[in-house]
Design a protein around this motif. Structure first.
Motif, PDB file in Angstrom:
ATOM      1  N   ILE A  37       0.839  -1.206   0.000  1.00  0.00           N
ATOM      2  CA  ILE A  37       0.000   0.000   0.000  1.00  0.00           C
ATOM      3  C   ILE A  37       0.871   1.251   0.000  1.00  0.00           C
ATOM      4  CG2 ILE A  37      -1.587   1.350   1.425  1.00  0.00           C
ATOM      5  CD1 ILE A  37      -2.858  -1.320   2.293  1.00  0.00           C
ATOM      6  N   THR A  38       1.924   1.227   0.795  1.00  0.00           N
ATOM      7  CA  THR A  38       2.816   2.393   0.871  1.00  0.00           C
ATOM      8  C   THR A  38       3.462   2.684  -0.476  1.00  0.00           C
ATOM      9  OG1 THR A  38       3.288   1.865   3.189  1.00  0.00           O
ATOM     10  CG2 THR A  38       4.812   3.351   2.061  1.00  0.00           C
ATOM     11  N   VAL A  39       4.011   1.656  -1.093  1.00  0.00           N
ATOM     12  CA  VAL A  39       4.675   1.846  -2.391  1.00  0.00           C
ATOM     13  C   VAL A  39       3.656   2.258  -3.448  1.00  0.00           C
ATOM     14  CG1 VAL A  39       5.993   0.697  -4.203  1.00  0.00           C
ATOM     15  CG2 VAL A  39       6.520   0.244  -1.810  1.00  0.00           C
ATOM     16  N   ALA A  40       2.474   1.692  -3.416  1.00  0.00           N
ATOM     17  CA  ALA A  40       1.456   2.038  -4.409  1.00  0.00           C
ATOM     18  C   ALA A  40       1.030   3.496  -4.278  1.00  0.00           C
ATOM     19  CB  ALA A  40       0.243   1.111  -4.259  1.00  0.00           C
ATOM     20  N   ILE A  41       0.807   3.949  -3.052  1.00  0.00           N
ATOM     21  CA  ILE A  41       0.409   5.349  -2.855  1.00  0.00           C
ATOM     22  C   ILE A  41       1.539   6.289  -3.267  1.00  0.00           C
ATOM     23  CG2 ILE A  41      -0.189   7.067  -1.100  1.00  0.00           C
ATOM     24  CD1 ILE A  41      -1.705   4.894   0.376  1.00  0.00           C
ATOM     25  N   ASP A  42       2.775   5.938  -2.902  1.00  0.00           N
ATOM     26  CA  ASP A  42       3.909   6.759  -3.327  1.00  0.00           C
ATOM     27  C   ASP A  42       3.987   6.850  -4.842  1.00  0.00           C
ATOM     28  OD1 ASP A  42       4.786   7.429  -0.816  1.00  0.00           O
ATOM     29  OD2 ASP A  42       6.172   5.746  -0.646  1.00  0.00           O
ATOM     30  N   ALA A  43       3.792   5.717  -5.516  1.00  0.00           N
ATOM     31  CA  ALA A  43       3.869   5.704  -6.982  1.00  0.00           C
ATOM     32  C   ALA A  43       2.766   6.567  -7.590  1.00  0.00           C
ATOM     33  CB  ALA A  43       3.775   4.271  -7.483  1.00  0.00           C
ATOM     34  N   VAL A  44       1.553   6.468  -7.065  1.00  0.00           N
ATOM     35  CA  VAL A  44       0.449   7.277  -7.589  1.00  0.00           C
ATOM     36  C   VAL A  44       0.717   8.760  -7.391  1.00  0.00           C
ATOM     37  CG1 VAL A  44      -1.987   7.843  -7.260  1.00  0.00           C
ATOM     38  CG2 VAL A  44      -1.271   5.458  -7.340  1.00  0.00           C
ATOM     39  N   MET A  45       1.241   9.131  -6.215  1.00  0.00           N
ATOM     40  CA  MET A  45       1.532  10.534  -5.952  1.00  0.00           C
ATOM     41  C   MET A  45       2.619  11.055  -6.885  1.00  0.00           C
ATOM     42  SD  MET A  45      -0.542  11.547  -3.606  1.00  0.00           S
ATOM     43  CE  MET A  45       0.212  13.059  -3.003  1.00  0.00           C
ATOM     44  N   MET A 116      -7.287   0.174   5.344  1.00  0.00           N
ATOM     45  CA  MET A 116      -7.938   1.395   4.891  1.00  0.00           C
ATOM     46  C   MET A 116      -7.521   2.589   5.742  1.00  0.00           C
ATOM     47  SD  MET A 116      -9.671   0.664   2.228  1.00  0.00           S
ATOM     48  CE  MET A 116     -10.620   2.172   2.132  1.00  0.00           C
ATOM     49  N   ARG A 117      -7.442   2.380   7.052  1.00  0.00           N
ATOM     50  CA  ARG A 117      -7.029   3.482   7.921  1.00  0.00           C
ATOM     51  C   ARG A 117      -5.594   3.895   7.641  1.00  0.00           C
ATOM     52  NH1 ARG A 117      -8.321   2.499  14.088  1.00  0.00           N
ATOM     53  NH2 ARG A 117      -7.385   0.454  13.670  1.00  0.00           N
ATOM     54  N   TYR A 118      -4.739   2.915   7.394  1.00  0.00           N
ATOM     55  CA  TYR A 118      -3.347   3.236   7.080  1.00  0.00           C
ATOM     56  C   TYR A 118      -3.265   4.010   5.767  1.00  0.00           C
ATOM     57  CZ  TYR A 118       1.534   2.694   5.822  1.00  0.00           C
ATOM     58  OH  TYR A 118       2.833   2.949   5.442  1.00  0.00           O
ATOM     59  N   ALA A 119      -3.970   3.551   4.743  1.00  0.00           N
ATOM     60  CA  ALA A 119      -3.916   4.219   3.448  1.00  0.00           C
ATOM     61  C   ALA A 119      -4.422   5.656   3.549  1.00  0.00           C
ATOM     62  CB  ALA A 119      -4.738   3.435   2.425  1.00  0.00           C
ATOM     63  N   ALA A 120      -5.532   5.857   4.257  1.00  0.00           N
ATOM     64  CA  ALA A 120      -6.081   7.202   4.389  1.00  0.00           C
ATOM     65  C   ALA A 120      -5.105   8.114   5.139  1.00  0.00           C
ATOM     66  CB  ALA A 120      -7.426   7.148   5.115  1.00  0.00           C
ATOM     67  N   ALA A 121      -4.537   7.603   6.232  1.00  0.00           N
ATOM     68  CA  ALA A 121      -3.600   8.419   7.006  1.00  0.00           C
ATOM     69  C   ALA A 121      -2.352   8.738   6.197  1.00  0.00           C
ATOM     70  CB  ALA A 121      -3.224   7.690   8.297  1.00  0.00           C
ATOM     71  N   TYR A 122      -1.867   7.774   5.423  1.00  0.00           N
ATOM     72  CA  TYR A 122      -0.642   8.003   4.665  1.00  0.00           C
ATOM     73  C   TYR A 122      -0.870   9.003   3.525  1.00  0.00           C
ATOM     74  CZ  TYR A 122       3.824   6.968   2.468  1.00  0.00           C
ATOM     75  OH  TYR A 122       5.090   7.071   1.936  1.00  0.00           O
ATOM     76  N   VAL A 123      -2.041   8.961   2.912  1.00  0.00           N
ATOM     77  CA  VAL A 123      -2.366   9.952   1.879  1.00  0.00           C
ATOM     78  C   VAL A 123      -2.378  11.355   2.477  1.00  0.00           C
ATOM     79  CG1 VAL A 123      -4.195  10.771   0.353  1.00  0.00           C
ATOM     80  CG2 VAL A 123      -3.593   8.358   0.377  1.00  0.00           C
ATOM     81  N   VAL A 124      -2.979  11.505   3.651  1.00  0.00           N
ATOM     82  CA  VAL A 124      -3.007  12.813   4.308  1.00  0.00           C
ATOM     83  C   VAL A 124      -1.588  13.287   4.631  1.00  0.00           C
ATOM     84  CG1 VAL A 124      -3.758  14.041   6.377  1.00  0.00           C
ATOM     85  CG2 VAL A 124      -5.318  12.474   5.228  1.00  0.00           C
ATOM     86  N   VAL A 125      -0.745  12.378   5.109  1.00  0.00           N
ATOM     87  CA  VAL A 125       0.638  12.739   5.425  1.00  0.00           C
ATOM     88  C   VAL A 125       1.373  13.218   4.172  1.00  0.00           C
ATOM     89  CG1 VAL A 125       2.875  11.772   6.092  1.00  0.00           C
ATOM     90  CG2 VAL A 125       0.846  11.297   7.467  1.00  0.00           C
ATOM     91  N   LEU A 184       3.343   7.603  11.975  1.00  0.00           N
ATOM     92  CA  LEU A 184       2.026   8.138  12.301  1.00  0.00           C
ATOM     93  C   LEU A 184       0.923   7.349  11.616  1.00  0.00           C
ATOM     94  CD1 LEU A 184       0.302  10.322  13.634  1.00  0.00           C
ATOM     95  CD2 LEU A 184       0.669  11.750  11.595  1.00  0.00           C
ATOM     96  N   SER A 185       1.124   7.026  10.358  1.00  0.00           N
ATOM     97  CA  SER A 185       0.110   6.259   9.636  1.00  0.00           C
ATOM     98  C   SER A 185      -0.085   4.877  10.255  1.00  0.00           C
ATOM     99  CB  SER A 185       0.511   6.123   8.169  1.00  0.00           C
ATOM    100  OG  SER A 185       0.706   7.392   7.570  1.00  0.00           O
ATOM    101  N   ALA A 186       1.029   4.230  10.618  1.00  0.00           N
ATOM    102  CA  ALA A 186       0.928   2.909  11.244  1.00  0.00           C
ATOM    103  C   ALA A 186       0.286   3.002  12.623  1.00  0.00           C
ATOM    104  CB  ALA A 186       2.311   2.278  11.346  1.00  0.00           C
ATOM    105  N   TRP A 187       0.581   4.045  13.368  1.00  0.00           N
ATOM    106  CA  TRP A 187      -0.024   4.209  14.697  1.00  0.00           C
ATOM    107  C   TRP A 187      -1.532   4.373  14.588  1.00  0.00           C
ATOM    108  CZ3 TRP A 187      -2.667   8.362  16.969  1.00  0.00           C
ATOM    109  CH2 TRP A 187      -2.893   8.236  18.335  1.00  0.00           C
ATOM    110  N   ILE A 188      -1.971   5.154  13.608  1.00  0.00           N
ATOM    111  CA  ILE A 188      -3.413   5.334  13.412  1.00  0.00           C
ATOM    112  C   ILE A 188      -4.074   4.023  12.997  1.00  0.00           C
ATOM    113  CG2 ILE A 188      -5.132   6.469  11.948  1.00  0.00           C
ATOM    114  CD1 ILE A 188      -3.301   8.912  11.881  1.00  0.00           C
TER     115      ILE A 188
END
Length: 353
Positions: A37-45, A116-125, A184-188
């Motif tokens: 999820i982390t790599v995918a979101i980074d790639a999309v951004m 889902m919570r991790y993905a949402a938090a990481y996008v916000v970060v 932070l994303s993992a904590w959330i």
């Protein structure tokens, strides 16, 4: 590399099919899923950012397309982006694995939608980093440019010394933001997990050779990422790679981190004994960071000592002397990377042997 390393590490994340429930089996895949999820979101951004910059109707798009077509621009950029993906994916995997080992698969399985919570938090970060931190760092960098406030007050000579320091601190700040964003994303995503009994955790978290390989992969990924990060930080104010053509520049950017990955993996594999029952991923991260810092400091000390001896003996009078110095420094780095990674890994895992 992160997308490849995460599944390899995740091979040890399975419990016996006779005792695992579907939810527990899904929970054991959480570390791998967080990394992907982390790599995918980074790639999309990254793709969205590039699309906005290179859109035909956007300002300076033609100039940016011409700049990105240059090997001296796109090769360092791609390597730096890949470094961020490897490091962020590895850290995300570590948070997921740490939650499994501390709380057990049953407790992690009870978490509501952690992916889902991790993905949402990481996008916000990432959005905060893009719209808040990056413009701030850019504004600070303008102060050091010709015509800036610091450039006028410090003068040209002082600026030549201050600019590299600022660029290095800027790279450090970006690295810290990356690490804190993953945390932070993992904590959330993982908050609310409750530690299970020691026996339950022992049954749910596997050991054996996959655990040893996971320790080595985590340590090697972090070590190689830091090596790439240091090279990218130095390239922003040094001229070591200027004058290299496309293939030579690609080799100069790819070989050092790949060699560092192999050396660190070897050292961590030797340091993590086969009897280690759990990965304890952040001990592997700590061992890798400590080994990397020690390797850099000792290599700098060895290089300065060699230079001082050469000046005293009036050396470096020929190209052969420079080649010998470079080969000696490579040999020192090779030995130190393996020996120190083994030592730090063995030291941090000693109480668990």
């Amino acid at each position: 590399m992160a997308a490849q390393a995460a599944p390899c590490i995740a091979k040890g994340e399975s419990i016996s099919s006779m005792t695992a429930t579907p939810l527990q089996s899904q929970a054991l895949r959480l570390p791998r899923d967080l990394a992907l999820i982390t790599v995918a979101i980074d790639a999309v951004m990254v793709l969205l950012n590039m699309a906005v910059r290179l859109w035909p109707d956007s300002p300076e798009s033609e100039q940016l397309r011409s700049a990105y077509a240059l090997p001296g621009v796109w090769i360092p950029m791609v390597c730096s982006v890949a470094m961020g993906w490897v490091l962020s994916g590895t850290l995300a995997w570590c948070h997921g694995r740490n939650a499994l080992e501390r709380h057990g698969a049953g407790s992690v399985a009870a978490l509501p939608q952690p992916r889902m919570r991790y993905a949402a938090a990481y996008v916000v970060v990432l959005l905060l980093n893009f719209f808040a931190l990056s413009p701030l760092l850019y504004d600070l960098q303008l102060l050091f440019m010709p015509g800036g406030r610091f450039h006028e007050s410090l003068g040209f000579t002082s600026m030549r010394a201050a600019m590299p320091v600022f660029v290095f601190l800027q790279s450090v700040a970006q690295l810290i933001v990356l690490v804190l964003g993953i945390w932070l994303s993992a904590w959330i995503a993982l908050r609310g997990a409750r530690a299970g009994s020691a026996d339950a955790q022992a049954d749910e978290v596997p050991g054996g050779p996959p655990t040893r390989r996971a320790v080595a992969l985590v340590a090697a990924s972090v070590f190689a990422s830091l090596q790439m990060w240091s090279g990218a930080a130095m390239s922003r104010w040094s001229s070591m790679t200027q004058g290299l053509d496309g293939p030579a520049l690609l080799v100069a950017w790819l070989v050092p981190p790949l060699a560092a990955f192999g050396l660190a993996f070897w050292g961590a594999w030797l340091g993590a004994a086969p009897v280690v029952s759990r990965v304890r991923p952040f001990r592997a991260v700590g061992a890798s960071v400590l080994a990397f810092v020690l390797v850099q400091l000792l290599c700098i000390a060895a290089g300065l000592a060699w230079l001082a001896m050469a000046v005293w003996l009036h050396g470096f009078n020929s190209a052969g002397s420079l080649v010998g110095f470079a080969l000696a420094l490579v040999l020192v780095y090779t030995v130190l990377a393996v020996v120190l990674t083994r030592a730090t890994t063995r030291g941090l895992y000693r109480r668990y042997l």
